[in-house]
Design an enzyme around this catalytic site. Structure first.
Site, PDB file in Angstrom:
ATOM      1  N   LYS A 192       0.849  -1.192   0.000  1.00  0.00           N
ATOM      2  CA  LYS A 192       0.000   0.000   0.000  1.00  0.00           C
ATOM      3  C   LYS A 192       0.880   1.236   0.000  1.00  0.00           C
ATOM      4  O   LYS A 192       1.474   1.594   1.011  1.00  0.00           O
ATOM      5  CB  LYS A 192      -0.935   0.051   1.208  1.00  0.00           C
ATOM      6  CG  LYS A 192      -2.065   1.088   1.006  1.00  0.00           C
ATOM      7  CD  LYS A 192      -2.583   1.693   2.290  1.00  0.00           C
ATOM      8  CE  LYS A 192      -1.764   2.834   2.800  1.00  0.00           C
ATOM      9  NZ  LYS A 192      -1.835   4.056   1.925  1.00  0.00           N
ATOM     10  N   GLY A 245       6.804   5.187   8.716  1.00  0.00           N
ATOM     11  CA  GLY A 245       5.946   6.359   8.855  1.00  0.00           C
ATOM     12  C   GLY A 245       6.024   6.921  10.267  1.00  0.00           C
ATOM     13  O   GLY A 245       7.039   6.765  10.960  1.00  0.00           O
ATOM     14  N   SER A 246       4.963   7.542  10.706  1.00  0.00           N
ATOM     15  CA  SER A 246       4.966   8.225  11.994  1.00  0.00           C
ATOM     16  C   SER A 246       4.870   7.249  13.155  1.00  0.00           C
ATOM     17  O   SER A 246       4.343   6.139  13.020  1.00  0.00           O
ATOM     18  CB  SER A 246       3.796   9.213  12.069  1.00  0.00           C
ATOM     19  OG  SER A 246       2.572   8.529  12.206  1.00  0.00           O
ATOM     20  N   ASP A 248       2.998   7.603  15.785  1.00  0.00           N
ATOM     21  CA  ASP A 248       1.596   7.430  16.184  1.00  0.00           C
ATOM     22  C   ASP A 248       0.917   6.343  15.364  1.00  0.00           C
ATOM     23  O   ASP A 248       0.192   5.490  15.900  1.00  0.00           O
ATOM     24  CB  ASP A 248       0.836   8.745  16.037  1.00  0.00           C
ATOM     25  CG  ASP A 248       1.225   9.766  17.094  1.00  0.00           C
ATOM     26  OD1 ASP A 248       1.801   9.357  18.122  1.00  0.00           O
ATOM     27  OD2 ASP A 248       0.961  10.970  16.892  1.00  0.00           O
ATOM     28  N   GLY A 250       2.481   3.945  13.733  1.00  0.00           N
ATOM     29  CA  GLY A 250       3.156   2.698  14.070  1.00  0.00           C
ATOM     30  C   GLY A 250       2.571   2.037  15.301  1.00  0.00           C
ATOM     31  O   GLY A 250       2.406   0.808  15.364  1.00  0.00           O
ATOM     32  N   GLU A 268       9.702   1.272  11.115  1.00  0.00           N
ATOM     33  CA  GLU A 268      10.743   2.308  11.006  1.00  0.00           C
ATOM     34  C   GLU A 268      10.003   3.626  11.099  1.00  0.00           C
ATOM     35  O   GLU A 268       9.254   4.000  10.200  1.00  0.00           O
ATOM     36  CB  GLU A 268      11.501   2.160   9.679  1.00  0.00           C
ATOM     37  CG  GLU A 268      12.796   2.959   9.635  1.00  0.00           C
ATOM     38  CD  GLU A 268      12.617   4.326   9.017  1.00  0.00           C
ATOM     39  OE1 GLU A 268      12.572   5.308   9.789  1.00  0.00           O
ATOM     40  OE2 GLU A 268      12.518   4.427   7.789  1.00  0.00           O
ATOM     41  N   CYS A 302      13.062  11.140   7.653  1.00  0.00           N
ATOM     42  CA  CYS A 302      12.956  10.803   9.079  1.00  0.00           C
ATOM     43  C   CYS A 302      14.271  10.955   9.821  1.00  0.00           C
ATOM     44  O   CYS A 302      14.279  11.125  11.038  1.00  0.00           O
ATOM     45  CB  CYS A 302      12.416   9.383   9.240  1.00  0.00           C
ATOM     46  SG  CYS A 302      13.238   8.169   8.213  1.00  0.00           S
ATOM     47  N   GLU A 399       8.765  16.036  15.793  1.00  0.00           N
ATOM     48  CA  GLU A 399       9.229  15.867  14.421  1.00  0.00           C
ATOM     49  C   GLU A 399       8.410  16.762  13.497  1.00  0.00           C
ATOM     50  O   GLU A 399       7.189  16.638  13.412  1.00  0.00           O
ATOM     51  CB  GLU A 399       9.099  14.408  13.987  1.00  0.00           C
ATOM     52  CG  GLU A 399       9.658  14.150  12.598  1.00  0.00           C
ATOM     53  CD  GLU A 399       9.557  12.689  12.183  1.00  0.00           C
ATOM     54  OE1 GLU A 399      10.496  12.205  11.536  1.00  0.00           O
ATOM     55  OE2 GLU A 399       8.534  12.044  12.496  1.00  0.00           O
TER      56      GLU A 399
END
Length: 501
Positions: A192, A245-246, A248, A250, A268, A302, A399
């Site tokens: 995705k 991704g973020s 939150d 994750g 990650e 990141c 971030e």
């Protein structure tokens, strides 16, 4: 950038958009619902194309195809050499289409076209080539059992059906970083891509058909994280999820995995990476590394060195040099070869970055340069540097994922280490010094998964990459990544009348 203006304009010709549908079981299909969503050109806010909006029903179809391909198809049953031949053919096709893939990432994500051609797409191809070379080198071990009446050995087997949820900041590299080792291991998968940047993933799907992957091995479902991504995370027939991704999101993926089938999860996640510049550093080189570390890919990375700590002996010199260089950092159309920074990926990210800049101003940080949007269309933002940042400010703690740097001063090595570790993240860090003792002490003291010394973004296919703390739990690249798509099976049998123990 000159006088707050963009270099060039959003006038480059769009690449032809050839693929907009879901890719399931070797075919391009409309979403079951028939719904679509718009993917937007961040240079001007205009619609590029309407993309099929995959949902739970489409994920079910894709997972069914991947499950059949794994349980009954040839891919996991091929020799590693046979898998490598197809992966290498896939790589050849990627290399033959570098320009088109780079153009898709540029128009869809605001990424620099010339950097895509020189770096992103060749790096994606490199991942596939690297893991093609590893596909026939997967093996277990013969065990020296403690019981002399037993003979034992291990096998490394593909984990099964994998769900890859990839981010929008490096669409091609992250596609390859996740898909390549999973293919080499013998897994099948559902990918995705981020809803902001779906175009190149669909092109990679097309190339996978040309390369000869069996149907169902690679499936690409475009859609939103809250629907298609959530369906992957909670699916009972997916054996592993890999997500970048973020933090939150994750956390939500881990929760979904735990409440469904306890699938394995590789994460990650976010970062707030420090760059420590010591008194013995070359000022010009240190300034270049700091700007590169924070502003590369418009800060949408990141591992960005968004917290820069400079030892007090050269602090004023480094600040002056960075401000001077930042004012010459060209912001413009990503198809203009003189641009060093394109537009932010979308309006939401653009507005988020600008809000952080306002927080920095309101909380008392000193704005040294930048701080403004550029132009009257598109999502361009000036490279921004704040000084006098304190640890209680939002721009220090959170971030931002944009071209915003926080500058701080430190006195001693011990203070520098403490400042570097003063974050919930632990993805990467940089050290600029000529003193090997300082380098050794600091690199071993910072709690981060990657430490770059007198360089930044020193990624390598053979070097594992991942974070500590709330930056995740996995390692991408190298053989560590391949191992994450394998599971170990132990086999034991009686050993009778052996002359050897």
């Amino acid at each position: 950038m000159e006088n707050g203006k963009c270099n060039g304009g959003a006038t480059a010709e769009l690449p032809e958009i050839k693929f907009t549908k879901l890719f399931i079981n070797g075919q391009f299909l409309d979403a079951v619902s028939g719904k679509t969503f718009e993917t937007i050109d961040p240079r001007n806010g205009e619609v590029i194309a309407k993309i099929a909006a995959g949902d739970k029903e489409d994920i079910d179809l894709a997972v069914n195809a991947a499950r059949h391909a794994f349980d009954h198809g040839p891919w996991p049953r091929m020799t590693g050499f046979e898998r490598a031949r197809i992966i290498n053919k896939y790589t050849d096709l990627i290399e033959q289409n570098i320009e088109e893939l780079a153009a898709l990432d540029a128009v869809d994500g605001g990424k620099l076209f010339h950097v895509g051609k020189m770096n992103d797409i060749p790096a994606a191809a490199g991942h596939f080539r690297y893991y093609a070379g590893a596909a026939d080198k997967i093996h277990g071990e013969t065990l020296r059992m403690t019981r002399p009446s037993l003979f034992g050995y291990t096998l490394k087997e593909p984990i099964g059906v994998v769900g890859h949820i990839i981010p929008w900041n490096f669409p091609s590299i992250m596609f390859a970083m996740k898909v390549a080792p999973a293919l080499a291991a013998g897994c099948t998968m559902v990918v995705k891509p981020a809803e902001q940047t779906p175009l190149s993933a669909l092109f990679y799907a097309h190339l996978s058909k040309e390369a000869g992957f069996p149907d169902g091995v690679i499936n690409v479902v475009t859609g939103f994280g809250s629907t298609a991504g959530a369906a992957i995370s909670s699916h009972m027939d997916i054996d592993k999820v890999s997500f970048t991704g973020s933090t939150d999101v994750g956390r939500k993926i881990m929760q979904a995995a735990a409440t469904s089938n306890l699938k394995k999860v590789s994460l990650e996640l976010g970062g707030k990476s420090p760059l420590l510049i010591f008194d013995d550093a070359d000022v010009n080189k240190a300034a270049d590394l700091a700007l590169l570390g924070c502003f590369y890919n418009k800060g949408e990375i990141c591992v960005a060195s968004s917290r820069v700590f400079v030892q007090e002996g050269i602090y004023d010199k480094v600040i002056a040099k960075m401000v001077e260089k930042a004012k010459d950092w060209t912001v413009g159309d990503p198809f203009d070869s003189t641009s060093r920074q394109g537009p932010q990926v979308d309006k939401r990210q653009y507005e988020k970055i600008l809000s952080y800049i306002e927080h920095g101003k309101n909380e008392g940080a000193t704005l040294l340069t930048g701080g403004n949007a550029i132009g009257d269309k598109g999502y361009f933002i000036e490279p921004t540097i704040f000084a006098d940042v304190t640890e209680d400010m939002k721009i220090y703690k959170e971030e931002i994922f944009g071209p915003v740097m926080s500058l701080m001063k430190f006195k001693t090595i011990e203070e520098g280490i403490k400042c570097a570790n003063n974050t919930k993240y632990g993805l990467a860090a940089g050290i600029v010094s000529q003193n090997v003792d300082v380098i050794n002490t600091v690199s071993r003291s910072i709690r981060a998964g990657v430490i770059w010394v007198n360089c930044y973004f020193a990624f390598d296919l053979d070097s594992p990459y991942g974070g500590f703390k709330m930056s995740g739990n996995c390692r991408e690249s190298g053989m560590d990544a391949l191992d994450s798509y394998l599971q170990v099976k132990s086999i034991a049998m009686p050993l009778h009348n052996s002359p050897w123990m």
